[in-house]
Structure formats: C-alpha cells, structure tokens
Write a protein that holds these residues in place. Sequence first.
Motif, mmCIF file in Angstrom:
data_model
loop_
_atom_site.group_PDB
_atom_site.id
_atom_site.type_symbol
_atom_site.label_atom_id
_atom_site.label_comp_id
_atom_site.label_asym_id
_atom_site.label_seq_id
_atom_site.Cartn_x
_atom_site.Cartn_y
_atom_site.Cartn_z
ATOM 1 N N THR A 28 -8.103 -8.206 -4.999
ATOM 2 C CA THR A 28 -9.485 -8.562 -4.678
ATOM 3 C C THR A 28 -10.093 -9.417 -5.783
ATOM 4 O O THR A 28 -10.709 -10.455 -5.511
ATOM 5 C CB THR A 28 -10.318 -7.276 -4.477
ATOM 6 N N PHE A 85 0.816 -1.214 0.000
ATOM 7 C CA PHE A 85 0.000 0.000 0.000
ATOM 8 C C PHE A 85 0.854 1.271 0.000
ATOM 9 O O PHE A 85 0.352 2.366 -0.263
ATOM 10 C CB PHE A 85 -0.921 -0.046 1.230
ATOM 11 N N ALA A 144 -4.749 -3.211 -4.772
ATOM 12 C CA ALA A 144 -5.898 -3.619 -3.939
ATOM 13 C C ALA A 144 -6.998 -4.229 -4.812
ATOM 14 O O ALA A 144 -7.577 -5.270 -4.476
ATOM 15 C CB ALA A 144 -6.442 -2.428 -3.167
ATOM 16 N N GLN A 145 -7.280 -3.591 -5.959
ATOM 17 C CA GLN A 145 -8.324 -4.118 -6.843
ATOM 18 C C GLN A 145 -7.905 -5.448 -7.462
ATOM 19 O O GLN A 145 -8.690 -6.390 -7.529
ATOM 20 C CB GLN A 145 -8.642 -3.129 -7.974
ATOM 21 N N ARG A 203 0.785 3.784 -2.958
ATOM 22 C CA ARG A 203 -0.454 4.575 -3.033
ATOM 23 C C ARG A 203 -0.387 5.758 -2.069
ATOM 24 O O ARG A 203 -0.783 6.870 -2.397
ATOM 25 C CB ARG A 203 -1.668 3.703 -2.664
ATOM 26 N N ASP A 210 -9.143 -4.392 -17.782
ATOM 27 C CA ASP A 210 -10.091 -3.292 -17.716
ATOM 28 C C ASP A 210 -9.635 -2.225 -16.711
ATOM 29 O O ASP A 210 -9.710 -1.021 -16.972
ATOM 30 C CB ASP A 210 -11.451 -3.887 -17.307
ATOM 31 N N ARG A 247 -10.860 -8.507 -16.193
ATOM 32 C CA ARG A 247 -11.095 -7.446 -15.212
ATOM 33 C C ARG A 247 -9.827 -6.624 -14.936
ATOM 34 O O ARG A 247 -9.896 -5.413 -14.766
ATOM 35 C CB ARG A 247 -11.657 -8.047 -13.922
ATOM 36 N N ASP A 253 -11.193 -13.238 -5.419
ATOM 37 C CA ASP A 253 -12.599 -13.628 -5.617
ATOM 38 C C ASP A 253 -12.704 -14.821 -6.568
ATOM 39 O O ASP A 253 -13.388 -15.803 -6.288
ATOM 40 C CB ASP A 253 -13.397 -12.462 -6.217
#
Lengths: 292, 419
Positions: free
Chosen positions: B387, B94, B383-384, B97, B416, B413, B391
């Motif tokens: 995730t 992190f 982070a995205q 960021r 994207d 994804r 998932d």
Amino acid sequence: MKNKDRISYNSFFYIIFAPALLLVLFLTAYPLGTVLHDSFFRYDFITGAKDYIGFQNYIRIAGDELFQRSFRNTLVFTFFASVLEVFFGVLLAFLLYGSFKGKKAASLIIIFPMIISTMVICAVWQIFYHYEIGLFNYVLRNIGMQPVGWLTDQRIALYSIILVDIWQWTPFTFLIIQAGMSSIPYELFEAARIDGAKKTQIARTITLPILSTQILLVLMLRTLDTFRLFDKVYALTGGGPANSTQTLSFYIYREGFSFFNFGRASAASVITLFFVAFLAMFYLRRLLKEDD
Amino acid sequence: MKRFFTAAAVLLVITAALSAAGSREADVTTLTIAGRDGAFGDAMERAVETYMQENPDVRFEILKLSGPELMEQTVIELRGGTGAFDLILIDDPFLPRVQEAGWLVNLDDMFAQRGLEIDPDLVENMVDIGRYPYPGGDLYALPHVGNVALFAYRQDILEKYGYDTLKLWDDVLEVAQLVDEHESDMVPVLFRGVQGNPIVTGFLPIFWAFGADILVDGKAAFNTPEALNAVEFFLELAEYAPQGVTAYQATQVRDALMSGAGAMAIEVWPGWIGELENPELSEVVGKVNIAAHPGQVKDSSSMIGAWMVGIPKDSRNIDQAFDFMLHLTSAEIQELMADETGNPPTRHSVHQIERLVEKYPWYPAQLDGQISGSVRPRTDYWAQIETVFGDFLQRALVGDISAQEALKQIQIRVEDMLN
C-alpha cells in the motif's frame, strides 16, 4: 400532584423505559467502549496479539501525513457537499412551491437519485467521468475544449465525488425543506402580497426565517452523513489519485480491513467520533435554542 | 366431525411433507466456498457442476467476491471460528498471514490419511507456494489459478519498426517512443495505474529487472540506486501511457489491448486475457505476443500471482471439502476450466494439450513462469508495504513528488513498519 404520587408516576415511566434504555446502551456503549479500549493497544486482528501501548496509536496517527490529508479532504468534502446540497434543496423547494400541473411528476423525478443504490450511481458516474469515452469529456471535446481527468486529476477528483454526492442527496434536502414550506400557512404569504411585498422579500423575510429550523436540521443531517464518506471513494477512486480523495472513513477501513491493524483503526475511529460528536453538539445546541 | 377429519388430513399432509424434506436434507452436505468473482468464479462453477453430477448428495454455495472483499470476509469468518466456509481461495501473498494464525487444515496430513501423494503433474514451484513456512514447510493450500504476470506486445507493430522481440526494458521505451511518434490512434504503453496493489504489481517486473528488491535480509531496500533507476525509468515510460492511467484497472488494460488501441501492456495476467484469441471479442487475433518480461541489468523473472485453495480448520465438512479440492485441481477439471473460462491451469500436462496451446498461445511462457517465477516477499507486512509503495509510486507518477522523494518516503515508512 403530591410528591409521592409524582415519584410513583415517574417510576412507572422509568420502568417501562428501562429495557429500551439498556438495549440502546448495550448497542452503543459496548462497541464504543471496545473501540476506545482497543485504541490503546497494538492489536493485530489476524493473530489476536494485543500489546498495551498507551497513546502511541494516537501519536502516530497525528503525525501521519496520510491521516492529516484524509482529515483535510473530509473537511473539504463535508463543507462543500453539505452546504451545496442544502442550498440546492432550498432552491428546488422554492421553485416547486405552490400547486401546478406536473408538480408530482417533477417531484418524483427529483427524488429518483436518492432511491438508487450508491454503487449503481457510482458505476454510472464512473462512465460519465471516463477520460476517453465519458459523457463530460465528449461534450468538452465537441465544444472545442480540452478533456478533463475528472477522477484522475488530483486537483479535481475530490470535487468530482462531491458532485456525485450533491446529485444523490439534494433530493433529500429538497424533501425536508418542501415539507417545511408546505406547513407555512398560506395566509401569511397572502397578507405579505397584499402589503406589497415582492417575491424575493417574502422569501427573505418570511419563508427563510420560518424554515431556519428545517434548514439547520437538514444541514446537520447532511454534515454528519458526509463526514463519514466512504462508499463513493471506495467505488470511484479507491482513495487516489495520489491520496487526493482519501477520507477518514477510508483511512479507518484501510487500517482495519486491509492491514487488520485494529488498534490504529480504533484510534482513528475515536478521533473521528469526537469530531462528529462535536459537530452534532454544535448543531443540536443551535436547534434546541431555536426550539426554546 | 367433518371439520375434525379435514384438520387431521391437513396436519398429516404437512407432517409428511416436513418429514420428507427433513429426510432428504439429512443426507445432503452443503459446501460453502469463499471464492472470487469474474472468470475465476465461472471456473469454480464449472468445477462444482461436474462434481455435483458425480456426487448428487453434495450441494454448494459459492460466494463470488472481489479480492479485497474475499480477504475481509475470510479474516472475519476464520477469526470468529464459525465454520461458515468449507473452502477458501487465498491470494498467494496473503497465505503466510492466514497460516500464521493457524487457520488452515494441514493437507500433508490429509494426503497421508488417504494414502495419497501430491501429484507430481502439479507444478512443484506452485505447490510450494501453499507451504508454510515458505517454501519448505507443511502444505496448507493447493494451487488453483496459475496466474503469472506476463508482458504483452503487438508483434505486427514491433515488426513494423524493425524489432523481432523485446529483450530489454530500454527496447520497450524505444518502441513506445516510435509508436507515440507514428501511430496517432494507438496508446504506446498500458498498465494498471490505480494506487496500491495494481500499480505495484505492474511495476515490480521493472523494479526487479533493474536489480532492485523490496526486502534484503528482511530489511527495507527501497533507497538504493537500483530502485531509483527503476522508478525513473517507469516514470519515463509512463509518459507514453494513456491520460487517465491512474484510474486504469485490469478491465481498461484488457479492453485497450483487445480493441487494438494499445501497442504494449507491461503487465497482463492470463486470467484477464482468456478471450484474446476469440475473433468474436478480440480485434487482435494472432497479433499479440504474450511473453516473459524483458530484463535490464538482470534477466527477467516472472511474478507469480497464484490463487490457492485451502480448507479452514473450523469447517464441518473437511473430508468432503478435501475430496472436492482434489477434483478442482485434477487434470480433467483444470482442462475443462481452462477451455471454457480461460482459467490458467497449474499442471504440466494441461499446459501441453495442443488444443489449449492453440487457443492460448502464451501457455509455454505461462508454464515457464510457473516453474521458475518469483513470489512477492513473504512477510506479515506485505499488505502495508504494498500500500505504501503503491501510494508513493502513484504520487511520483502524477508528479506530486520526485522519484527520489517517493523512494525515501517508502523506505522510512517500511523501516518503521518492520521495526
């Protein structure tokens, strides 16, 4: 009252009402306006970068499989949790109607789950639901049945959370219905009994119709509350397994506070808000109609 | 008259008390630390206690937060520029960021102002994690928790089935099959199966060992044969994991390992297993070997998961915070924290203290991991990506979708996101 008098009479109320109205407007309209505004931007909260993208956030969310699943799960949760909580609340209120020894103690025990912190409740239920050492699977094994993945089986996990919510919030519906029942004049029941009505007939034709406003009210309160489900998902499953317990609030939280993608989180919030407002209007119209 | 004197006396006493309190508070600095809960929080407390003994005019307020809570609060406070925090702990992926937003004090400047240099005893690779841009930019954070993902296995079980060590992931699978066949009371493989960060962190050493990568030249690289082999292997291995593995977090992995119920854990962090060799809490003293991960088509590369400490620019006590940061990362305090709370140090010298190596036999592997380990990709979208990866990996794990479909969806994804 003369027209002039009426205006001055009303003005007085408008004036004393204005500060409160302004405060409420500020506290609700301002955040709502901000969320609505941000929903049209690609907004990275960390860097503060904002680009206007029109309805792109809405379009992307609508096509997002995870959002659709979250929406579906929220509807399932809301329907089963609110309906069953009201059903059990009414049932308990009927069972505990009248005066008998131990009623106060029973009522106290029943409302106990409602006064405990949700996080504590989740910690306790997490142990109950544990696959290896949980109470439920211990019982199942002892009666010769296969253990169940209460929080780990994607077909069951959402219903396990519904069960926790029912356990926690049925006391609330019970309290409201019980208050409604205690306001019904006892003579009504006496008269029905003298006329030869059975208990089930009295409940169906007298008690339930009189309680319909309270039932509708409590159903509305539980529907609106369950629609915003977040804490139990956060504490019990984190949205898993395989997104089977993702809800709209959790989706918004993830976009907003894990990804800091405030534009998309705002768009999802607006969609949720519209739906909640629709549900609230649906119930309010019926409630007001009953009042009339 | 009597009443007047009584009132005057009361007023005098109150004024004196308030003045005394005010003058006492005037010289006191309070540092607020946004830190972690659990053992990391205990370690921070030890550092604070020792610092307060030497600096009685400094007080502390430590917020002990979970990882996600810490990230949320850090962002909200730093974005608001309230100066509420004087020191913050930051999970290493992190950090880019946080510094992209320019929220941290430049530590190179702080060292220069004081005529100091970064102590070469701190593992250089770990110090570089605190640089922005990584790994050659200015320094914005120092390494506080030297966590490196390691692999744990029961040496006695391995020897029972004729293995001395586990060089390849294929060996791990073979041992898992043997344990499943012959050890009815034992779970062959443990890992964190909760979606998102936990499952991804556990899986990444396999992913890398099979030659796959997350980003190649800044582009998503999930839809590759290497990635497919890695996921398919993971799913095969997961057949030997406990039934409720999708709810397994660090606590469950650690408890199963320490109670002797698990034969292997594909991911353990030194911060979790500080008590592994404590006979009062562990059933497996001297039986568990903690080592670097096995390789497969590539050699193993340990994954670094350091917790860094930085000073927000808005802090009103930057000098005092820097002073405490030097104390926190000093050899003496790292030794104390390691000894009393199991906090993994980030200094060469502390890893070589014999007493500690005896207590934590994985120190050589931990130090190797710190020196040559890899960090997770440095991207704004980590982070995205994590995730989405988590998932779909979990969906494949529960049989919702195939390995190929999971990777295809992740690829779409992530592409994207990056576009």
